[in-house]
Design a protein around this motif. Sequence first.
Motif, PDB file in Angstrom:
ATOM      1  N   THR A 114      26.202 -60.579  17.024  1.00  0.00           N
ATOM      2  CA  THR A 114      26.485 -60.254  15.814  1.00  0.00           C
ATOM      3  C   THR A 114      25.135 -60.726  14.884  1.00  0.00           C
ATOM      4  O   THR A 114      24.591 -61.850  15.111  1.00  0.00           O
ATOM      5  N   VAL A 115      24.765 -60.006  13.940  1.00  0.00           N
ATOM      6  CA  VAL A 115      23.461 -60.229  13.061  1.00  0.00           C
ATOM      7  C   VAL A 115      24.071 -60.078  11.655  1.00  0.00           C
ATOM      8  O   VAL A 115      24.838 -58.974  11.356  1.00  0.00           O
ATOM      9  N   GLU A 116      24.199 -60.914  10.874  1.00  0.00           N
ATOM     10  CA  GLU A 116      24.409 -60.703   9.368  1.00  0.00           C
ATOM     11  C   GLU A 116      23.347 -61.105   8.472  1.00  0.00           C
ATOM     12  O   GLU A 116      22.741 -62.157   8.688  1.00  0.00           O
ATOM     13  N   ASP A 117      22.996 -59.964   7.693  1.00  0.00           N
ATOM     14  CA  ASP A 117      21.742 -60.058   7.149  1.00  0.00           C
ATOM     15  C   ASP A 117      21.518 -59.195   5.986  1.00  0.00           C
ATOM     16  O   ASP A 117      22.551 -58.474   5.682  1.00  0.00           O
ATOM     17  N   ASN A 118      20.479 -58.921   5.145  1.00  0.00           N
ATOM     18  CA  ASN A 118      20.207 -58.095   4.152  1.00  0.00           C
ATOM     19  C   ASN A 118      19.320 -57.035   4.971  1.00  0.00           C
ATOM     20  O   ASN A 118      18.263 -57.338   5.558  1.00  0.00           O
ATOM     21  N   PHE A 119      19.600 -55.659   4.874  1.00  0.00           N
ATOM     22  CA  PHE A 119      18.794 -54.726   5.506  1.00  0.00           C
ATOM     23  C   PHE A 119      18.435 -53.713   4.424  1.00  0.00           C
ATOM     24  O   PHE A 119      19.113 -53.405   3.425  1.00  0.00           O
ATOM     25  N   VAL A 120      17.379 -53.229   4.952  1.00  0.00           N
ATOM     26  CA  VAL A 120      16.901 -52.038   4.210  1.00  0.00           C
ATOM     27  C   VAL A 120      17.594 -50.673   4.778  1.00  0.00           C
ATOM     28  O   VAL A 120      17.914 -49.735   4.104  1.00  0.00           O
ATOM     29  N   LEU A 121      17.474 -50.803   6.157  1.00  0.00           N
ATOM     30  CA  LEU A 121      18.341 -49.523   6.912  1.00  0.00           C
ATOM     31  C   LEU A 121      18.797 -50.060   8.196  1.00  0.00           C
ATOM     32  O   LEU A 121      18.128 -51.076   8.652  1.00  0.00           O
ATOM     33  N   VAL A 122      19.936 -49.569   8.564  1.00  0.00           N
ATOM     34  CA  VAL A 122      20.334 -49.679  10.036  1.00  0.00           C
ATOM     35  C   VAL A 122      20.571 -48.233  10.484  1.00  0.00           C
ATOM     36  O   VAL A 122      21.070 -47.274   9.894  1.00  0.00           O
ATOM     37  N   LEU A 123      19.923 -48.136  11.670  1.00  0.00           N
ATOM     38  CA  LEU A 123      20.191 -46.762  12.326  1.00  0.00           C
ATOM     39  C   LEU A 123      20.495 -47.032  13.789  1.00  0.00           C
ATOM     40  O   LEU A 123      19.789 -47.431  14.626  1.00  0.00           O
ATOM     41  N   ALA A 124      21.556 -46.170  14.013  1.00  0.00           N
ATOM     42  CA  ALA A 124      22.175 -46.241  15.438  1.00  0.00           C
ATOM     43  C   ALA A 124      21.468 -44.705  15.861  1.00  0.00           C
ATOM     44  O   ALA A 124      22.077 -43.682  15.556  1.00  0.00           O
ATOM     45  N   ILE A 125      20.577 -44.678  16.729  1.00  0.00           N
ATOM     46  CA  ILE A 125      20.129 -43.273  16.888  1.00  0.00           C
ATOM     47  C   ILE A 125      20.052 -43.203  18.603  1.00  0.00           C
ATOM     48  O   ILE A 125      19.995 -44.167  19.238  1.00  0.00           O
ATOM     49  N   TYR A 126      20.540 -41.841  19.015  1.00  0.00           N
ATOM     50  CA  TYR A 126      20.474 -41.692  20.422  1.00  0.00           C
ATOM     51  C   TYR A 126      19.502 -40.723  21.040  1.00  0.00           C
ATOM     52  O   TYR A 126      19.426 -40.367  22.273  1.00  0.00           O
ATOM     53  N   GLN A 127      18.808 -39.949  19.994  1.00  0.00           N
ATOM     54  CA  GLN A 127      17.715 -38.943  20.587  1.00  0.00           C
ATOM     55  C   GLN A 127      16.476 -39.307  20.157  1.00  0.00           C
ATOM     56  O   GLN A 127      16.249 -40.208  19.339  1.00  0.00           O
ATOM     57  N   SER A 128      15.317 -38.658  20.673  1.00  0.00           N
ATOM     58  CA  SER A 128      14.072 -39.129  20.118  1.00  0.00           C
ATOM     59  C   SER A 128      13.780 -39.013  18.729  1.00  0.00           C
ATOM     60  O   SER A 128      12.924 -39.664  18.107  1.00  0.00           O
ATOM     61  N   HIS A 129      14.282 -37.945  18.298  1.00  0.00           N
ATOM     62  CA  HIS A 129      13.897 -37.519  16.806  1.00  0.00           C
ATOM     63  C   HIS A 129      14.851 -37.801  15.783  1.00  0.00           C
ATOM     64  O   HIS A 129      16.112 -37.293  16.105  1.00  0.00           O
ATOM     65  N   LEU A 130      14.683 -38.136  14.578  1.00  0.00           N
ATOM     66  CA  LEU A 130      15.417 -38.293  13.510  1.00  0.00           C
ATOM     67  C   LEU A 130      15.467 -36.932  12.508  1.00  0.00           C
ATOM     68  O   LEU A 130      16.263 -36.712  12.010  1.00  0.00           O
TER      69      LEU A 130
END
Length: 586
Positions: A465-481
């Motif tokens: 577990t990480v608790e922090d201030n984030f600019v973004l969180v991205l769970a990505i499963y393909q090479s491209h967004l």
Amino acid sequence: MNLALGPYGEGVETLLHGEFGAYPSKGSRYALSLTQMALHIQRLVPKPETDQRTVVPLAEVVGCHTLRSRAPTDRAAYFSVYAYPLKKRKVAVGLGRGRQRAARTFQVDGADDYEKNQAVAEKWAAAIKCLVLGIPVSSETEIAPSLLPRPRRLLLLLNPFGGRGLALQWCQTHVLPMITEADISFNLIQTERPNHARELVKGINLAEWDGIVAISGDGLLYEVLNGLMERHDWEEAIKMPVGILPSGSGNALAGAINCNAGLEQVLGLELLLNCTLLLCHAAVAPLDLVAITMASGARCFSCLSVAWGFVSDVDIESEKYRHMGAARFTLGTLVRLASMHTYRGRLSYLPATDATAHRPISRSITVAPNGHLPLQRLPLHRALSDMGLCEERHAFRGAEPAPVPCPSPGSPPPSSASVLPPPSFSFEPGPGELLAGGAGEARVGGPPDELLVPLGQPVPGSWMTVEDNFVLVLAIYQSHLGADLFTAPFARFDDGLIHLCFIKAGISRAALIRLFLAMEKGSHFEQECPHLVHVPVRAFRLEPLTRKGILTVDGERVEYGPIQGQVHQGLARLITGVNRLKIASG
Ligand SMILES: Nc1ncnc2c1ncn2[C@@H]1O[C@H](COP(=O)(O)OP(=O)(O)OP(=O)(O)O)[C@@H](O)[C@H]1O
């Protein structure tokens, strides 16, 4: 055995050889040699001054048809080869190389009667089509049309309002002619409203179709996959090959398909042409799906990403620039950068690695494996930038799933982070905004999520577990967004991994811009930005601790609040078009 000089090396086995006329005739004659990879055309008459050979790579061919002359006295038979090579021309973004149709018709006239000539033409057409479709053919094979499967039947679902609204026009002028040359039969349905595609695929007779193709952005394919998973026969239904012909603004999966085929990153019509060419080559590959659960109990299946913070903000806020096509994201990014937000949240995950063999190391983030006090006996987490991209790729690709955590009454107590009272959330979709989460997803069937525990319970002890201030969180499963955002260069369609990427607060605007600029080429991890972390995981949970925000699944807005997901390796099947043939890149 005949040998020809191939474009991919010398001494390539010749499968067929023949001398033919051409159409229109003009008295020319050609020697044709067919190898596994290419059609070699050599002009014989008029005799060229130098040895001139045209090589048509089969990777650029979509099909081959036999034809008969209207003149009853013509005893010749004909076959036409349809190719789409890259040629110098004006492309969507300035001058460059774009695909252009190049058809060649040959006249088979060696015999006195039409039937014999027709049999030769049929043999050539069958051999070329087999090679294009990846059906094994050798010089020992008795080549005949019976080697070919029956023509594919595709259900084409087109969103007329995707992207800049060009889908129907591009489909008529480019897609339909190409797939007709590839002997694909189809039904084309224009979607009339959100969720129309989802309802349609829930009702289709699976036996009638060889694939479902979304002519759209990623949003319509999301509907197709979830429609299939909502069926009672989801186990069978999700094996239906799905494809995408990009004509929306978010064309991430098409970008990944294009990249997987080894093609140069392109946008717009060029990307559509590449993907249509690949569709004609038929090859299908397993595709990971991630089962997503939300606080309301809604469950859906995602094939691209879950985003929170900068990425989802840009995605949803840039909807108003939809008429700009993919450029909407660039403008949205600039606008967002001007007022960069950070979000407090708790991110938990089940690492994909064998914890002892590939123990990750962390810099500056507070990582607490559940069941232990934070900062005590912590396996340190290592960011991708510490490790080097190559090492990370090799370490995790094809790794066995991590041991399944089994929460039990005797499990260690949760970490201090995970027992904080949950925040309350405010979620108000703007006018006209769609919700991908909701009642529809609650009905989705699918395999059980054996790695997850209900959102109300603490995550299992083996999670981090990480608790922090984030600019973004991205769970990505393909090479491209996006078609030009090469965000997870190490991701594969069926690697069984969720690539959890996050950027922590404290990053400067300039550094964030540098990361996004480098992302076009996929070199952002090389910048060794200390705020950017990548962890390959099997499952994750994101608990926003900031009241307001935007969460997206595959680019579609979902309810804001705790969300979790687990990967189901190779659950779906994607038309990638990659068989032995290698398409020439731009
Ligand atoms: N006829 C229609 N009218 C309005 N919305 C539609 C229609 N057909 C499909 N949709 C919805 O439009 C959404 C976005 O479609 P699509 O992904 O094709 O386009 P896009 O331009 O890439 O959009 P986005 O980037 O927002 O996903 C889909 O999720 C679908 O629900």
